[in-house]
Design a protein around this motif. Sequence first.
Motif, PDB file in Angstrom:
ATOM      1  N   LYS A  17       0.834  -1.214   0.000  1.00 37.00           N
ATOM      2  CA  LYS A  17       0.000   0.000   0.000  1.00 37.00           C
ATOM      3  C   LYS A  17       0.865   1.260   0.000  1.00 37.00           C
ATOM      4  O   LYS A  17       0.617   2.215  -0.731  1.00 37.00           O
ATOM      5  N   LYS A  18       1.926   1.244   0.786  1.00 42.02           N
ATOM      6  CA  LYS A  18       2.805   2.420   0.859  1.00 42.02           C
ATOM      7  C   LYS A  18       3.493   2.698  -0.481  1.00 42.02           C
ATOM      8  O   LYS A  18       3.668   3.845  -0.864  1.00 42.02           O
ATOM      9  N   ILE A  19       3.926   1.632  -1.149  1.00 40.14           N
ATOM     10  CA  ILE A  19       4.666   1.821  -2.403  1.00 40.14           C
ATOM     11  C   ILE A  19       3.697   2.097  -3.562  1.00 40.14           C
ATOM     12  O   ILE A  19       4.003   2.879  -4.464  1.00 40.14           O
ATOM     13  N   GLY A  20       2.564   1.444  -3.560  1.00 40.21           N
ATOM     14  CA  GLY A  20       1.485   1.804  -4.493  1.00 40.21           C
ATOM     15  C   GLY A  20       1.574   1.240  -5.893  1.00 40.21           C
ATOM     16  O   GLY A  20       0.580   0.762  -6.422  1.00 40.21           O
ATOM     17  N   SER A  21       2.752   1.300  -6.509  1.00 40.93           N
ATOM     18  CA  SER A  21       2.855   0.749  -7.870  1.00 40.93           C
ATOM     19  C   SER A  21       4.238   0.159  -8.078  1.00 40.93           C
ATOM     20  O   SER A  21       5.171   0.463  -7.338  1.00 40.93           O
ATOM     21  N   GLY A  22       4.336  -0.675  -9.114  1.00 36.17           N
ATOM     22  CA  GLY A  22       5.622  -1.297  -9.420  1.00 36.17           C
ATOM     23  C   GLY A  22       5.787  -2.645  -8.738  1.00 36.17           C
ATOM     24  O   GLY A  22       4.847  -3.201  -8.169  1.00 36.17           O
ATOM     25  N   ILE A  23       7.012  -3.150  -8.801  1.00 41.44           N
ATOM     26  CA  ILE A  23       7.333  -4.482  -8.275  1.00 41.44           C
ATOM     27  C   ILE A  23       8.414  -4.334  -7.212  1.00 41.44           C
ATOM     28  O   ILE A  23       9.418  -3.651  -7.429  1.00 41.44           O
ATOM     29  N   ILE A  24       8.212  -4.958  -6.053  1.00 37.72           N
ATOM     30  CA  ILE A  24       9.216  -4.926  -4.982  1.00 37.72           C
ATOM     31  C   ILE A  24       9.946  -6.269  -4.963  1.00 37.72           C
ATOM     32  O   ILE A  24       9.306  -7.317  -4.871  1.00 37.72           O
ATOM     33  N   VAL A  25      11.267  -6.218  -5.058  1.00 37.78           N
ATOM     34  CA  VAL A  25      12.065  -7.454  -5.004  1.00 37.78           C
ATOM     35  C   VAL A  25      12.851  -7.461  -3.694  1.00 37.78           C
ATOM     36  O   VAL A  25      13.647  -6.556  -3.437  1.00 37.78           O
ATOM     37  N   LEU A  26      12.603  -8.467  -2.860  1.00 39.18           N
ATOM     38  CA  LEU A  26      13.319  -8.585  -1.580  1.00 39.18           C
ATOM     39  C   LEU A  26      14.089  -9.906  -1.541  1.00 39.18           C
ATOM     40  O   LEU A  26      13.537 -10.946  -1.162  1.00 39.18           O
ATOM     41  N   PRO A  27      15.370  -9.884  -1.926  1.00 37.68           N
ATOM     42  CA  PRO A  27      16.146 -11.128  -1.903  1.00 37.68           C
ATOM     43  C   PRO A  27      16.557 -11.504  -0.485  1.00 37.68           C
ATOM     44  O   PRO A  27      16.963 -10.652   0.296  1.00 37.68           O
ATOM     45  N   GLY A  28      16.428 -12.783  -0.143  1.00 37.95           N
ATOM     46  CA  GLY A  28      17.013 -13.284   1.100  1.00 37.95           C
ATOM     47  C   GLY A  28      18.505 -13.497   0.864  1.00 37.95           C
ATOM     48  O   GLY A  28      19.008 -13.302  -0.241  1.00 37.95           O
ATOM     49  N   PRO A 127      19.242  -1.332  -1.103  1.00 35.91           N
ATOM     50  CA  PRO A 127      20.669  -1.398  -1.436  1.00 35.91           C
ATOM     51  C   PRO A 127      21.280  -2.713  -0.932  1.00 35.91           C
ATOM     52  O   PRO A 127      21.165  -3.025   0.252  1.00 35.91           O
ATOM     53  N   PRO A 128      21.898  -3.481  -1.821  1.00 32.71           N
ATOM     54  CA  PRO A 128      22.477  -4.761  -1.383  1.00 32.71           C
ATOM     55  C   PRO A 128      23.797  -4.535  -0.649  1.00 32.71           C
ATOM     56  O   PRO A 128      24.465  -3.527  -0.865  1.00 32.71           O
ATOM     57  N   TYR A 129      24.141  -5.442   0.268  1.00 35.71           N
ATOM     58  CA  TYR A 129      25.402  -5.343   1.006  1.00 35.71           C
ATOM     59  C   TYR A 129      26.252  -6.584   0.818  1.00 35.71           C
ATOM     60  O   TYR A 129      27.325  -6.701   1.384  1.00 35.71           O
ATOM     61  N   ARG A 130      25.737  -7.556   0.035  1.00 40.70           N
ATOM     62  CA  ARG A 130      26.545  -8.734  -0.278  1.00 40.70           C
ATOM     63  C   ARG A 130      26.682  -8.807  -1.796  1.00 40.70           C
ATOM     64  O   ARG A 130      25.706  -8.567  -2.511  1.00 40.70           O
ATOM     65  N   ILE A 131      27.848  -9.207  -2.245  1.00 39.19           N
ATOM     66  CA  ILE A 131      28.101  -9.225  -3.692  1.00 39.19           C
ATOM     67  C   ILE A 131      27.149 -10.199  -4.397  1.00 39.19           C
ATOM     68  O   ILE A 131      26.720  -9.954  -5.521  1.00 39.19           O
ATOM     69  N   SER A 132      26.776 -11.300  -3.718  1.00 44.72           N
ATOM     70  CA  SER A 132      25.872 -12.261  -4.374  1.00 44.72           C
ATOM     71  C   SER A 132      24.516 -11.613  -4.665  1.00 44.72           C
ATOM     72  O   SER A 132      23.909 -11.861  -5.713  1.00 44.72           O
ATOM     73  N   THR A 133      24.050 -10.761  -3.775  1.00 46.47           N
ATOM     74  CA  THR A 133      22.774 -10.068  -3.990  1.00 46.47           C
ATOM     75  C   THR A 133      22.924  -9.000  -5.074  1.00 46.47           C
ATOM     76  O   THR A 133      22.037  -8.814  -5.903  1.00 46.47           O
ATOM     77  N   THR A 134      24.076  -8.318  -5.065  1.00 51.25           N
ATOM     78  CA  THR A 134      24.330  -7.314  -6.111  1.00 51.25           C
ATOM     79  C   THR A 134      24.297  -7.982  -7.485  1.00 51.25           C
ATOM     80  O   THR A 134      23.684  -7.465  -8.431  1.00 51.25           O
ATOM     81  N   LEU A 140      18.894  -9.344 -12.810  1.00 54.24           N
ATOM     82  CA  LEU A 140      17.437  -9.220 -12.892  1.00 54.24           C
ATOM     83  C   LEU A 140      17.006  -7.927 -13.566  1.00 54.24           C
ATOM     84  O   LEU A 140      16.078  -7.915 -14.368  1.00 54.24           O
ATOM     85  N   VAL A 141      17.667  -6.813 -13.212  1.00 50.42           N
ATOM     86  CA  VAL A 141      17.171  -5.527 -13.711  1.00 50.42           C
ATOM     87  C   VAL A 141      18.045  -4.932 -14.813  1.00 50.42           C
ATOM     88  O   VAL A 141      17.769  -3.837 -15.301  1.00 50.42           O
ATOM     89  N   GLY A 142      19.101  -5.677 -15.209  1.00 58.02           N
ATOM     90  CA  GLY A 142      19.904  -5.234 -16.337  1.00 58.02           C
ATOM     91  C   GLY A 142      20.750  -3.997 -16.059  1.00 58.02           C
ATOM     92  O   GLY A 142      20.919  -3.142 -16.920  1.00 58.02           O
ATOM     93  N   LEU A 143      21.256  -3.892 -14.837  1.00 58.25           N
ATOM     94  CA  LEU A 143      22.169  -2.794 -14.504  1.00 58.25           C
ATOM     95  C   LEU A 143      23.554  -3.373 -14.273  1.00 58.25           C
ATOM     96  O   LEU A 143      23.681  -4.529 -13.871  1.00 58.25           O
ATOM     97  N   SER A 144      24.603  -2.551 -14.491  1.00 51.56           N
ATOM     98  CA  SER A 144      25.944  -3.036 -14.180  1.00 51.56           C
ATOM     99  C   SER A 144      26.083  -3.103 -12.660  1.00 51.56           C
ATOM    100  O   SER A 144      25.316  -2.466 -11.928  1.00 51.56           O
ATOM    101  N   ILE A 145      27.081  -3.856 -12.201  1.00 46.64           N
ATOM    102  CA  ILE A 145      27.277  -4.028 -10.765  1.00 46.64           C
ATOM    103  C   ILE A 145      27.415  -2.685 -10.055  1.00 46.64           C
ATOM    104  O   ILE A 145      26.877  -2.462  -8.981  1.00 46.64           O
ATOM    105  N   VAL A 148      23.933  -0.828  -9.478  1.00 48.29           N
ATOM    106  CA  VAL A 148      22.852  -1.428  -8.689  1.00 48.29           C
ATOM    107  C   VAL A 148      22.522  -0.601  -7.447  1.00 48.29           C
ATOM    108  O   VAL A 148      21.402  -0.145  -7.265  1.00 48.29           O
ATOM    109  N   SER A 149      23.530  -0.360  -6.602  1.00 46.48           N
ATOM    110  CA  SER A 149      23.264   0.275  -5.325  1.00 46.48           C
ATOM    111  C   SER A 149      22.663   1.673  -5.476  1.00 46.48           C
ATOM    112  O   SER A 149      21.706   2.021  -4.783  1.00 46.48           O
TER     113      SER A 149
END
Length: 462
Positions: A17-28, A127-134, A140-145, A148-149
């Motif tokens: 509800k807070k974000i309202g639109s788009g897709i939220i990706v939460l990697p473990g 913002p990711p803090y582990r290189i594996s998540t980066t 996934l989103v087609g950005l260079s390493i 990403v952040s």
Amino acid sequence: MFFDKETYVNRRSELIKKIGSGIIVLPGNSESARNFKANTYFFVQDSSFLYYMGINLPDLVLVLNCETGESILFGNEVSLEHTIWIGPQEPLRSKAYNVGVYKVLSFDKLSDYIKDYLNITKIHFLPPYRISTTLLLSNLVGLSIREVSVNSSKELIDAVVSQREIKSSEEIDELEQAIGITKEMHVKVISKAKPGLKESDLVGALESSAISAGGRTAYPPIVSIQGQILHNINYTNELRRGQLLLGDFGGLSSSGYAGDITRTIPVSGKFSAKQKEIYQIVLDAQKRAIEMLEPNVLYRDVHLAACYKLAEGLKDLGLMKGDVKDAVATGAHALFFPHGLGHMIGLDVHDMESLGENNVGYDTEVLKSEQFGLKSLRLGKRLKEGFTITVEPGIYFIPELFHEWKSNNVECAPFLNFPTIESYLDFGGVRIEDEYVITRSGSNLIGEYIPKEISEIEQIMN
Ligand SMILES: [Mn+2]
């Protein structure tokens, strides 16, 4: 799963509800290799993933679709071959059902799922803090390493902070459980410490307490006769009569909430007169800070009030001089107290620090200072009911800092009595840290009281 299904369902729907639109990706998080792939570090789940999903397993990604309102878990069921090594597991699908997520797709479907939305709507990630998540996000989103952040979603960060910073009563129960374990660890160290032991003997004792309680330590313990080294995690020194021992450590509750408590004790079981004087100044500063805790107070002001109290005490001892307010304004007290008064605490010991200190502890009203000392304050903004925080003043004699300030004739030098300070350079350091929850009209200590008065500590030790 640690809380009821409704807790997780509500947390996710509020975020959508807070974000309202788009897709939220939460990697473990994934397992992290120590020296070869199968030999891993103790697994620690990403705390935002844990907050919204409650599953403490590697290689999962939660996707919240704000367009459809749907929650989808991407991850793989354990194969038969893997079961041979780790034993039978509850199916991932059933774990997801227990927290109200009814769509579970295999991990290899994630990329195509995101691709379908890429050029149509915004993909929000933290913002990711582990290189594996980066790497995962980069693919996934087609950005260079590198990109990403900086392309993480400020909207998502703010929304997550606004939810996670207010602790529910069930979360406070967890923090109390963590303090229960932490108290046992501290009492064990206070009763066991004596001349001739090594720091590592005490670390062994406290680690065993945490593990016996079913958990682990929340962060690498600090157990040191060199308390002036703020994050000293070497344990090779022998304890000698006349020294102070600083112990900053805590356990994790069964669902991953952290404990973070500091006590400073005399190795011999009795504080010397000099040690008592410094210790009492720190304790008085902590009490002054605690008195001020209530909604709407700036934590920066609480930090400054503690600094005034420290400076007053140091002036009475002849270590500082001049007007106390002016001294603190120039940052003179930071020679003795170079860190901040405290931070939020929750699933992370520095709660949500991966989302950026400025995004968590500051806002548009209170900006972080660049002054030495004050710049290390992790929380400066107004307190709200439900915040859980640490209060941890200290006094340290750091020879390297002393020599640097003395020889460079720093701006705040008129407030420092260098010859007297020099006679304390082998003192070490004192820090006293407890955790508080902000209530409607004030604050409460989290968990059981852990002895901190001089007489109480001496009594346990003797
Ligand atoms: Mn702390």
